[in-house]
Structure formats: structure tokens, C-alpha cells
Design a protein around this motif. Structure first.
Motif, PDB file in Angstrom:
ATOM      1  N   GLY A 202       0.843  -1.202   0.000  1.00 38.94           N
ATOM      2  CA  GLY A 202       0.000   0.000   0.000  1.00 38.94           C
ATOM      3  C   GLY A 202       0.875   1.247   0.000  1.00 38.94           C
ATOM      4  O   GLY A 202       1.884   1.323   0.709  1.00 38.94           O
ATOM      5  N   LEU A 203       0.485   2.200  -0.827  1.00 39.05           N
ATOM      6  CA  LEU A 203       1.316   3.401  -0.963  1.00 39.05           C
ATOM      7  C   LEU A 203       1.338   4.238   0.311  1.00 39.05           C
ATOM      8  O   LEU A 203       2.360   4.840   0.654  1.00 39.05           O
ATOM      9  CB  LEU A 203       0.817   4.230  -2.151  1.00 39.05           C
ATOM     10  N   VAL A 225      12.171  -2.632  -5.586  1.00 41.51           N
ATOM     11  CA  VAL A 225      10.863  -2.867  -6.194  1.00 41.51           C
ATOM     12  C   VAL A 225      10.983  -3.977  -7.245  1.00 41.51           C
ATOM     13  O   VAL A 225      11.766  -3.865  -8.187  1.00 41.51           O
ATOM     14  CB  VAL A 225      10.355  -1.586  -6.896  1.00 41.51           C
ATOM     15  N   ALA A 226      10.205  -5.041  -7.079  1.00 40.38           N
ATOM     16  CA  ALA A 226      10.165  -6.085  -8.115  1.00 40.38           C
ATOM     17  C   ALA A 226       9.369  -5.547  -9.299  1.00 40.38           C
ATOM     18  O   ALA A 226       8.415  -4.793  -9.109  1.00 40.38           O
ATOM     19  CB  ALA A 226       9.508  -7.347  -7.567  1.00 40.38           C
ATOM     20  N   GLU A 227       9.769  -5.956 -10.513  1.00 43.30           N
ATOM     21  CA  GLU A 227       9.066  -5.491 -11.730  1.00 43.30           C
ATOM     22  C   GLU A 227       7.547  -5.598 -11.608  1.00 43.30           C
ATOM     23  O   GLU A 227       6.821  -4.706 -12.020  1.00 43.30           O
ATOM     24  CB  GLU A 227       9.445  -6.416 -12.894  1.00 43.30           C
ATOM     25  N   GLY A 228       7.091  -6.728 -11.043  1.00 47.70           N
ATOM     26  CA  GLY A 228       5.648  -6.977 -11.013  1.00 47.70           C
ATOM     27  C   GLY A 228       5.026  -6.620  -9.685  1.00 47.70           C
ATOM     28  O   GLY A 228       4.058  -7.245  -9.271  1.00 47.70           O
ATOM     29  N   ASP A 229       5.537  -5.598  -9.014  1.00 47.68           N
ATOM     30  CA  ASP A 229       5.082  -5.316  -7.646  1.00 47.68           C
ATOM     31  C   ASP A 229       3.585  -5.012  -7.598  1.00 47.68           C
ATOM     32  O   ASP A 229       3.007  -4.480  -8.540  1.00 47.68           O
ATOM     33  CB  ASP A 229       5.950  -4.190  -7.061  1.00 47.68           C
ATOM     34  N   LYS A 230       2.966  -5.365  -6.476  1.00 42.15           N
ATOM     35  CA  LYS A 230       1.502  -5.344  -6.335  1.00 42.15           C
ATOM     36  C   LYS A 230       0.894  -3.939  -6.336  1.00 42.15           C
ATOM     37  O   LYS A 230      -0.286  -3.769  -6.592  1.00 42.15           O
ATOM     38  CB  LYS A 230       1.113  -6.022  -5.019  1.00 42.15           C
ATOM     39  N   THR A 231       1.663  -2.911  -6.031  1.00 42.66           N
ATOM     40  CA  THR A 231       1.065  -1.574  -6.019  1.00 42.66           C
ATOM     41  C   THR A 231       0.579  -1.214  -7.424  1.00 42.66           C
ATOM     42  O   THR A 231      -0.226  -0.304  -7.599  1.00 42.66           O
ATOM     43  CB  THR A 231       2.074  -0.475  -5.601  1.00 42.66           C
ATOM     44  N   ASN A 234       4.949   1.497 -11.515  1.00 44.62           N
ATOM     45  CA  ASN A 234       6.350   1.227 -11.782  1.00 44.62           C
ATOM     46  C   ASN A 234       7.211   2.209 -10.990  1.00 44.62           C
ATOM     47  O   ASN A 234       6.696   3.126 -10.339  1.00 44.62           O
ATOM     48  CB  ASN A 234       6.654   1.270 -13.293  1.00 44.62           C
ATOM     49  N   VAL A 235       8.527   2.013 -11.049  1.00 38.54           N
ATOM     50  CA  VAL A 235       9.415   2.828 -10.194  1.00 38.54           C
ATOM     51  C   VAL A 235       9.299   4.330 -10.481  1.00 38.54           C
ATOM     52  O   VAL A 235       9.432   5.150  -9.570  1.00 38.54           O
ATOM     53  CB  VAL A 235      10.899   2.395 -10.343  1.00 38.54           C
ATOM     54  N   PHE A 236       9.022   4.684 -11.739  1.00 40.95           N
ATOM     55  CA  PHE A 236       8.922   6.112 -12.077  1.00 40.95           C
ATOM     56  C   PHE A 236       7.645   6.710 -11.483  1.00 40.95           C
ATOM     57  O   PHE A 236       7.647   7.824 -10.972  1.00 40.95           O
ATOM     58  CB  PHE A 236       8.982   6.302 -13.599  1.00 40.95           C
ATOM     59  N   GLU A 237       6.566   5.924 -11.527  1.00 40.45           N
ATOM     60  CA  GLU A 237       5.309   6.387 -10.916  1.00 40.45           C
ATOM     61  C   GLU A 237       5.450   6.466  -9.396  1.00 40.45           C
ATOM     62  O   GLU A 237       4.902   7.367  -8.754  1.00 40.45           O
ATOM     63  CB  GLU A 237       4.159   5.457 -11.313  1.00 40.45           C
ATOM     64  N   LEU A 238       6.196   5.531  -8.838  1.00 42.78           N
ATOM     65  CA  LEU A 238       6.420   5.570  -7.385  1.00 42.78           C
ATOM     66  C   LEU A 238       7.200   6.831  -7.011  1.00 42.78           C
ATOM     67  O   LEU A 238       6.905   7.499  -6.013  1.00 42.78           O
ATOM     68  CB  LEU A 238       7.192   4.324  -6.924  1.00 42.78           C
ATOM     69  N   LYS A 239       8.186   7.158  -7.829  1.00 44.08           N
ATOM     70  CA  LYS A 239       8.966   8.388  -7.590  1.00 44.08           C
ATOM     71  C   LYS A 239       8.026   9.601  -7.590  1.00 44.08           C
ATOM     72  O   LYS A 239       8.071  10.439  -6.689  1.00 44.08           O
ATOM     73  CB  LYS A 239      10.056   8.549  -8.653  1.00 44.08           C
ATOM     74  N   ARG A 252      15.403   9.399  -6.454  1.00 45.40           N
ATOM     75  CA  ARG A 252      16.025   8.948  -7.697  1.00 45.40           C
ATOM     76  C   ARG A 252      15.540   7.535  -8.008  1.00 45.40           C
ATOM     77  O   ARG A 252      15.111   6.807  -7.121  1.00 45.40           O
ATOM     78  CB  ARG A 252      17.556   8.922  -7.566  1.00 45.40           C
ATOM     79  N   VAL A 253      15.695   7.153  -9.276  1.00 41.47           N
ATOM     80  CA  VAL A 253      15.253   5.830  -9.722  1.00 41.47           C
ATOM     81  C   VAL A 253      16.405   5.118 -10.412  1.00 41.47           C
ATOM     82  O   VAL A 253      17.170   5.748 -11.144  1.00 41.47           O
ATOM     83  CB  VAL A 253      14.077   5.979 -10.725  1.00 41.47           C
ATOM     84  N   SER A 254      16.524   3.818 -10.176  1.00 40.11           N
ATOM     85  CA  SER A 254      17.501   3.039 -10.928  1.00 40.11           C
ATOM     86  C   SER A 254      16.851   1.714 -11.350  1.00 40.11           C
ATOM     87  O   SER A 254      16.326   0.980 -10.508  1.00 40.11           O
ATOM     88  CB  SER A 254      18.734   2.782 -10.057  1.00 40.11           C
ATOM     89  N   VAL A 255      16.874   1.453 -12.655  1.00 41.85           N
ATOM     90  CA  VAL A 255      16.327   0.190 -13.174  1.00 41.85           C
ATOM     91  C   VAL A 255      17.527  -0.680 -13.555  1.00 41.85           C
ATOM     92  O   VAL A 255      18.272  -0.344 -14.470  1.00 41.85           O
ATOM     93  CB  VAL A 255      15.428   0.449 -14.410  1.00 41.85           C
ATOM     94  N   LEU A 256      17.712  -1.777 -12.835  1.00 43.58           N
ATOM     95  CA  LEU A 256      18.944  -2.550 -13.059  1.00 43.58           C
ATOM     96  C   LEU A 256      18.932  -3.329 -14.376  1.00 43.58           C
ATOM     97  O   LEU A 256      19.963  -3.516 -14.992  1.00 43.58           O
ATOM     98  CB  LEU A 256      19.204  -3.482 -11.879  1.00 43.58           C
ATOM     99  N   GLY A 257      17.780  -3.793 -14.806  1.00 47.52           N
ATOM    100  CA  GLY A 257      17.663  -4.386 -16.150  1.00 47.52           C
ATOM    101  C   GLY A 257      18.510  -5.623 -16.380  1.00 47.52           C
ATOM    102  O   GLY A 257      18.755  -6.420 -15.471  1.00 47.52           O
TER     103      GLY A 257
END
Ligand code: ATP
Length: 328
Positions: A202-203, A225-231, A234-239, A252-257
Motif C-alpha cells: 500500500g502506498l 521494487v520487483a518489476e511486477g510489484d503489487k502496487t 512502476n518505479v517512475f510512478e512511485l517516484k 532517484r530511480v535506478s532500473v537494473l535491467g
């Protein structure tokens, strides 16, 4: 039905993972040990349809145990999903005298093997190769342990920056359906929060927890954050969400890819691959088919492919609690 197997094909299919080469080496050498011929099938089912085969002996797999990726290459084949495609593949196997195969891959690859084996009666054995650890019937898939180490190392580095600048980092790691990587690296790298597909934090609770962290004197925070997180964000929206609701943080956001999928396999994955290869070949020799080799309580096991595909791999809920306690 008991087959006398004379020639085994081995291939890698789906996404690559560290340890696949060590597994190929093990299958080839186990075949050599038992006087069975072994053939490498290039580019997964794609190469099977085209007859892209190469005989492999014990010496042809030297120097690969420590290499990431797969020397046999991997591919996704649309054609193999069709009856015509599978018929072509069967004809090529017969032509080459291959009477059983070991497939190293994920659940899609196992589904293909199962269908093929039902249609043509050819014995098949699966080795779970995927960094996500999302396959039922084994506590560890090949590449998972290496990926954990790779990701923890990356997060340690990001934390250096986070703490030098009092920043909050959202770090996205692989895991569309299961949160094994996120949960374990989160605990291992000391993340403040971990967002996974299995649990909806939950946010509001996230923001609340980050506020508490800040008030308790923490100068930086890491949220894995796992790619498929339940919220569902995605990480950018969370930011964006945290930017709007918590002006006290510089986010800041980092996508390890894909860096998570590469690199030399860990010792654990090399040993696991060696054990799985031997188990796969010896299981075929003793008449087993349509199974996946796996690890349970440090013992090699067999799980029917349909269960491996249908079953759900579960996260360790105790880790969630440990993570909560650690982020006090
Ligand atoms: P990853 O976990 O990396 O995705 P995977 O083995 O699940 O690995 P997929 O792309 O799902 O990867 O499957 C690999 C290949 O297996 C497909 O490209 C296809 O050739 C074959 N395959 C998958 N599902 C089927 C199916 N239902 N019938 C026939 N073949 C299939």
C-alpha cells in the motif's frame, strides 16, 4: 516404457541465466561417463527445427564452467508452438539419431518439451535455468544465486551515492511474477522497504514507513521494487508519488535491467548446475521422462514437468518480517 538411450540432445531455451554453461558441460560429461553420445542443439527449439546440431564430447565443453550466458545460444521459437513446427523438429532429431533430450530453460521451455514428448514419445528431462527462481519443484533455479549476488553488489554501490546525497532510491529488480530476488536482495542490501508481487504494502504505508525512517535519523533510503510489484505502479510512478507526498526526500530511480542476467556464475550455481546435469542424464538412463530435476533440502529430486509448470513457487514470508524488523 524403458528406452535404451544412445544419443542425448542438450539445449538452452528462453532467457539465458548464469550457470547454463556449467549445466551443458555437466550433461555432456555425464553422457561421456555413461558411454552415451551427446549432441548440442543450438538456439533452442529454433535450432531443433532447423537441425542446427553439433556433436559434443567431454573435451568440447572445456573452459565454460565459469562463463555466463550460453555457448549453445538461446532463442524463442514461434514455429515450435505449431504442430508443423514440432513435426519438423522431430524429423530432424530422428535424422540425427537423437533419442532423448535435456532442456535447460524456464516454464515455457518445459511446456514445449512436455507437449513434444506427449506427441512423439521421446524422453525429456528439464533443468530449471532462470534467474527469477519462479519454478515449482526446486528451491533454487540456475542463475538465481548469481543474480542475487550481482544485484546486492549493484545496490551497495547505489547506496554509496544515496547516503552521500541524502537521497531516496527506488531500485527496480527482475521478478514479474515472484518477489524472490527483491525480497532476498532487499534484506541482503539492507533496504528500507521491499515491494513484491505477492504482497500489497500500500502506498500510504510506504510513505508512512519512509517518514518514520527519516524521523529516526536515516539520511538515505533504498526501496527495492520487483518489476511486477503489487502496487501496480512502476518505479517512475512511485517516484512521482513520493515527490508529491514527501518533499523532504530527493528521489532517484535506478532500473537494473539486463545486467542482472549476466556475469560469471557463482560457486553455488556452478555446483548446482553440475549436480543437475548428472541427475538429468542418469534419470533419463534409468527410464524417467517428462520430469524436471530440482534441489530440495540439498537433495536432487525429480518433479513431473506438468507440476513444475503449473505449481507456484512461494516466497519465504519470514523474510518479509525480518525485513520489517531490520528497517526499524
Ligand atoms: P524464461 O523464464 O526466460 O521466459 P521460458 O522457458 O519460460 O524462459 P518462453 O519464451 O516462455 O521461455 O519459452 C521458450 C520457448 O519454449 C518458446 O519460444 C517456444 O518455442 C517454446 N514453448 C513455450 N510454450 C510452448 C507451448 N505452449 N507449446 C510449444 N512450445 C512452447
Amino acid at each position: 516404457m524403458l528406452y535404451t538411450i544412445k544419443k542425448i540432445g542438450v539445449f538452452t531455451s528462453g532467457g539465458d541465466s548464469p550457470g547454463m554453461n556449467a549445466a551443458i558441460r555437466s550433461v555432456v560429461r555425464a553422457c561421456a561417463f555413461h558411454d552415451i553420445k551427446c549432441v548440442g542443439i543450438y538456439r533452442g527449439y529454433e535450432g531443433m527445427i532447423e537441425g542446427d546440431f553439433k556433436p559434443l564430447d567431454a573435451r568440447s565443453v572445456k573452459g565454460i564452467i565459469n562463463k555466463g550466458g550460453t555457448v549453445l545460444k538461446s532463442a524463442r521459437s514461434q514455429e515450435f508452438r505449431t504442430e508443423e513446427g514440432r513435426k519438423k523438429a522431430y524429423d530432424k532429431l530422428v535424422e540425427a539419431g537423437i533419442d532423448a533430450f535435456v532442456v535447460i530453460g524456464g516454464d515455457g521451455s518445459f511446456t514445449g518439451a512436455m507437449i513434444f514428448s506427449q506427441e512423439y514419445g521421446i524422453p525429456v528431462m528439464g533443468i530449471p535455468g532462470t534467474i527469477d527462481n519462479d519454478i515449482f519443484g526446486t528451491t533454487h533455479t540456475l542463475g538465481y544465486d548469481t543474480a542475487l549476488n550481482t544485484v546486492v553488489e549493484a545496490i551497495d554501490k547505489i547506496r554509496d551515492t544515496a547516503s552521500s546525497h541524502n537521497r531516496l532510491f527506488f531500485i527496480e529488480v527482475m521478478g514479474r511474477d515472484v518477489g524472490h530476488i527483491a525480497l532476498n536482495v532487499g534484506v541482503g542490501a539492507g533496504a528500507e522497504e521491499i515491494l513484491i508481487p505477492e504482497e500489497d504494502l500500500g502506498l500510504d504505508r510506504l510513505v508512512e514507513s519512509l517518514r518514520r525512517s527519516k524521523q529516526s535519523g536515516k539520511s538515505s533510503s533504498i526501496v527495492v521494487v520487483a518489476e511486477g510489484d503489487k502496487t501496480g505502479k512502476n518505479v517512475f510512478e512511485l517516484k512521482d508519488y513520493v515527490d508529491e507526498n514527501m518533499s523532504e526526500y530527493e528521489v532517484r530511480v535506478s532500473v537494473l535491467g539486463h545486467m542482472q542476467r549476466g556475469g560469471a556464475p557463482s560457486c553455488f550455481d556452478r555446483v548446482l548446475a553440475s549436480r543437475m546435469g548428472v541427475k538429468a542424464v542418469e534419470s533419463l538412463i534409468s527410464g524417467n521422462t517428462n520430469c524436471m530435476v530440482g534441489l530440495k533440502n540439498d537433495i536432487m529430486t525429480l518433479t513431473p514437468l506438468d507440476l513444475a509448470v503449473k505449481g507456484k513457487s512461494k516466497i519465504n514470508l519470514e523474510l518479509l518480517r525480518v525485513s520489517d524488523i531490520m528497517s526499524i
